[in-house]
Design a protein around this motif. Structure first.
Motif, PDB file in Angstrom:
ATOM      1  N   TYR A   1       0.914  -1.213   0.193  1.00 50.22           N
ATOM      2  CA  TYR A   1      -0.093   0.057   0.112  1.00 50.22           C
ATOM      3  C   TYR A   1       0.898   1.223   0.024  1.00 50.22           C
ATOM      4  O   TYR A   1       1.862   1.313   0.865  1.00 50.22           O
ATOM      5  CB  TYR A   1      -0.988   0.057   1.301  1.00 50.22           C
ATOM      6  CG  TYR A   1      -1.836  -0.988   1.225  1.00 50.22           C
ATOM      7  CD1 TYR A   1      -3.293  -0.884   0.539  1.00 50.22           C
ATOM      8  CD2 TYR A   1      -1.495  -2.216   1.665  1.00 50.22           C
ATOM      9  CE1 TYR A   1      -4.171  -1.913   0.584  1.00 50.22           C
ATOM     10  CE2 TYR A   1      -2.609  -3.235   1.769  1.00 50.22           C
ATOM     11  CZ  TYR A   1      -3.913  -3.172   0.971  1.00 50.22           C
ATOM     12  OH  TYR A   1      -4.811  -4.157   1.009  1.00 50.22           O
TER      13      TYR A   1
ATOM     14  N   VAL B   1      -1.165  -1.109  -4.290  1.00 51.90           N
ATOM     15  CA  VAL B   1      -2.332  -0.153  -4.230  1.00 51.90           C
ATOM     16  C   VAL B   1      -1.968   1.253  -4.283  1.00 51.90           C
ATOM     17  O   VAL B   1      -1.430   1.449  -3.168  1.00 51.90           O
ATOM     18  CB  VAL B   1      -3.206  -0.512  -3.122  1.00 51.90           C
ATOM     19  CG1 VAL B   1      -4.520   0.154  -2.774  1.00 51.90           C
ATOM     20  CG2 VAL B   1      -3.621  -2.397  -3.164  1.00 51.90           C
TER      21      VAL B   1
ATOM     22  N   ILE C   1      -8.166   2.341   5.206  1.00 58.08           N
ATOM     23  CA  ILE C   1      -7.193   1.479   4.571  1.00 58.08           C
ATOM     24  C   ILE C   1      -7.516  -0.157   4.960  1.00 58.08           C
ATOM     25  O   ILE C   1      -7.400  -0.865   4.217  1.00 58.08           O
ATOM     26  CB  ILE C   1      -5.782   1.886   4.609  1.00 58.08           C
ATOM     27  CG1 ILE C   1      -5.406   3.026   3.827  1.00 58.08           C
ATOM     28  CG2 ILE C   1      -4.661   0.578   4.218  1.00 58.08           C
ATOM     29  CD1 ILE C   1      -4.038   3.505   4.161  1.00 58.08           C
TER      30      ILE C   1
ATOM     31  N   ARG D   1      -8.711  -2.790   2.343  1.00 59.40           N
ATOM     32  CA  ARG D   1      -8.028  -4.378   2.329  1.00 59.40           C
ATOM     33  C   ARG D   1      -8.859  -5.277   2.165  1.00 59.40           C
ATOM     34  O   ARG D   1      -8.433  -6.139   1.277  1.00 59.40           O
ATOM     35  CB  ARG D   1      -7.177  -4.393   3.682  1.00 59.40           C
ATOM     36  CG  ARG D   1      -6.570  -5.402   3.777  1.00 59.40           C
ATOM     37  CD  ARG D   1      -5.315  -5.389   5.047  1.00 59.40           C
ATOM     38  NE  ARG D   1      -6.305  -5.527   6.174  1.00 59.40           N
ATOM     39  CZ  ARG D   1      -6.375  -6.701   7.187  1.00 59.40           C
ATOM     40  NH1 ARG D   1      -5.568  -7.785   6.334  1.00 59.40           N
ATOM     41  NH2 ARG D   1      -7.426  -6.812   7.604  1.00 59.40           N
TER      42      ARG D   1
ATOM     43  N   VAL E   1       3.507  -1.332   3.816  1.00 58.74           N
ATOM     44  CA  VAL E   1       2.907   0.042   3.314  1.00 58.74           C
ATOM     45  C   VAL E   1       4.237   0.880   3.269  1.00 58.74           C
ATOM     46  O   VAL E   1       5.362   0.699   3.897  1.00 58.74           O
ATOM     47  CB  VAL E   1       2.336   0.477   4.681  1.00 58.74           C
ATOM     48  CG1 VAL E   1       2.992   0.419   6.000  1.00 58.74           C
ATOM     49  CG2 VAL E   1       1.788   1.868   4.624  1.00 58.74           C
TER      50      VAL E   1
END
Length: 323
Positions: free
Chosen positions: A69, A109, A155, A160, A178
């Motif tokens: 992410y 993402v 998130i 998710r 992340v």
């Protein structure tokens, strides 16, 4: 241009989700493919676009992919959607590393920022440890109180599960990461500390530890400002850092423009990280890049290092990456 002007431009202009080409809202990658999830309307955060990058040869039925992410998503894949006209080259770099088997197969993402970027990304629990006068200064610069808890909740609780339903991904902590830069570095560290059961590794590039900037051109941050802000972070990290037995942390900074302010803050953070039990070069890496500045070109130039450190294939040692 004087340092003060550079600092203001680097931090405040990044708050707006600007695009160099307003006719292109969705990035066109140089490698792999982009799936546009559109502008999402979270329950706990402002609406924002989210895209998913899939590596070349993505297999929807094969072994599941790791998930990375990343914040400031418009700056990751395409110069024409990047706010300053330069992308991170995440697609080209990660696609190559996957082909070379230097990292595990991973999807990315990309989460767009919003006009409230600063509020979204400032860690609320570190902010709460600032002296009251400094809290007021941050509120004035950022436009209000932190919104980071709601952003992370979006998130973890909304985005998710949506990614897991639509894409062939692993959902365990060891395959969930992340990463971000500047304020995006702060929120990445906050994410792994607040959700240690979700994220197994975090990458923080050019982390904006000072939170605020000199009040007048020609000024420097004072010793009092340094102690107040660094003290808030070290107090939070003393109890908030994720368990080193199950997590990896990557930090870096350059020495030019806004990054010139970061070394002394990072040194204190490194002490907190070491005190928690992290081992430099093993589950933690802090790197100083002399001559590098606070911009996408600099982050793109060294992106391979945090990707290889965080996403290395399972069972593979740290590959000789050293600070």
């Amino acid at each position: 241009m004087k340092l003060f002007a550079l600092l203001i431009a680097a931090l405040l202009a990044a708050a707006a989700p600007a695009a160099a080409d307003p006719t292109r809202d969705v990035p066109v990658p140089g490698s792999g493919q982009i799936v546009d999830l559109g502008v999402l309307t979270p329950r706990t955060a402002l609406p924002r676009r989210v895209v998913v990058w899939l590596p070349s040869g993505y297999d929807p039925k094969g072994p599941p992919y790791a998930v990375l992410y990343m914040h400031d998503g418009q700056n990751l894949f395409d110069d024409k959607t990047a706010g300053y006209g330069h992308e991170w080259m995440v697609d080209e770099t990660l696609d190559r590393l996957i082909r070379e088997k230097k990292v595990r197969p991973t999807i990315v993402v990309g989460i767009w920022n919003t006009p409230k970027r600063l509020q979204d990304y400032v860690p609320a629990k570190a902010f709460a440890r600032l002296p009251r006068a400094y809290m007021d200064r941050v509120r004035g610069l950022y436009g209000g109180d932190p919104l980071s808890d709601g952003y992370l909740k979006f998130i973890v609780d909304e985005l998710r599960p949506a990614i897991a339903r639509r894409f062939n991904v692993a959902t365990d902590r060891d395959d969930t990461f992340v990463m971000g830069s500047s304020m995006g570095g702060l929120i990445s560290l906050y994410a792994i500390d607040e959700y240690p059961a979700v994220f197994g590794g975090a990458g923080m590039l050019s982390t904006h530890w000072p939170l605020f900037l000199p009040q007048h051109e020609g000024d420097k941050l004072t010793e009092g400002e340094f102690k107040a802000v660094s003290g808030a972070f070290t107090a939070y990290l003393a109890t908030g850092l994720a368990d080193p037995r199950r997590h990896r942390l990557y930090f870096d900074h350059g020495t030019e423009t806004l990054d010139a302010e970061y070394a002394r803050y990072q040194q204190l953070v490194d002490r907190s990280v070491a005190a928690k039990g992290y081992i430099q070069g093993d589950n933690w890496l802090t790197v100083d890049y002399p001559g590098e500045a606070h911009n996408e070109q600099s982050w793109a130039s060294r992106l391979e290092i945090p990707l290889r450190f965080l996403l290395r294939p399972k069972g593979v040692q740290p590959l000789g990456l050293k600070p």
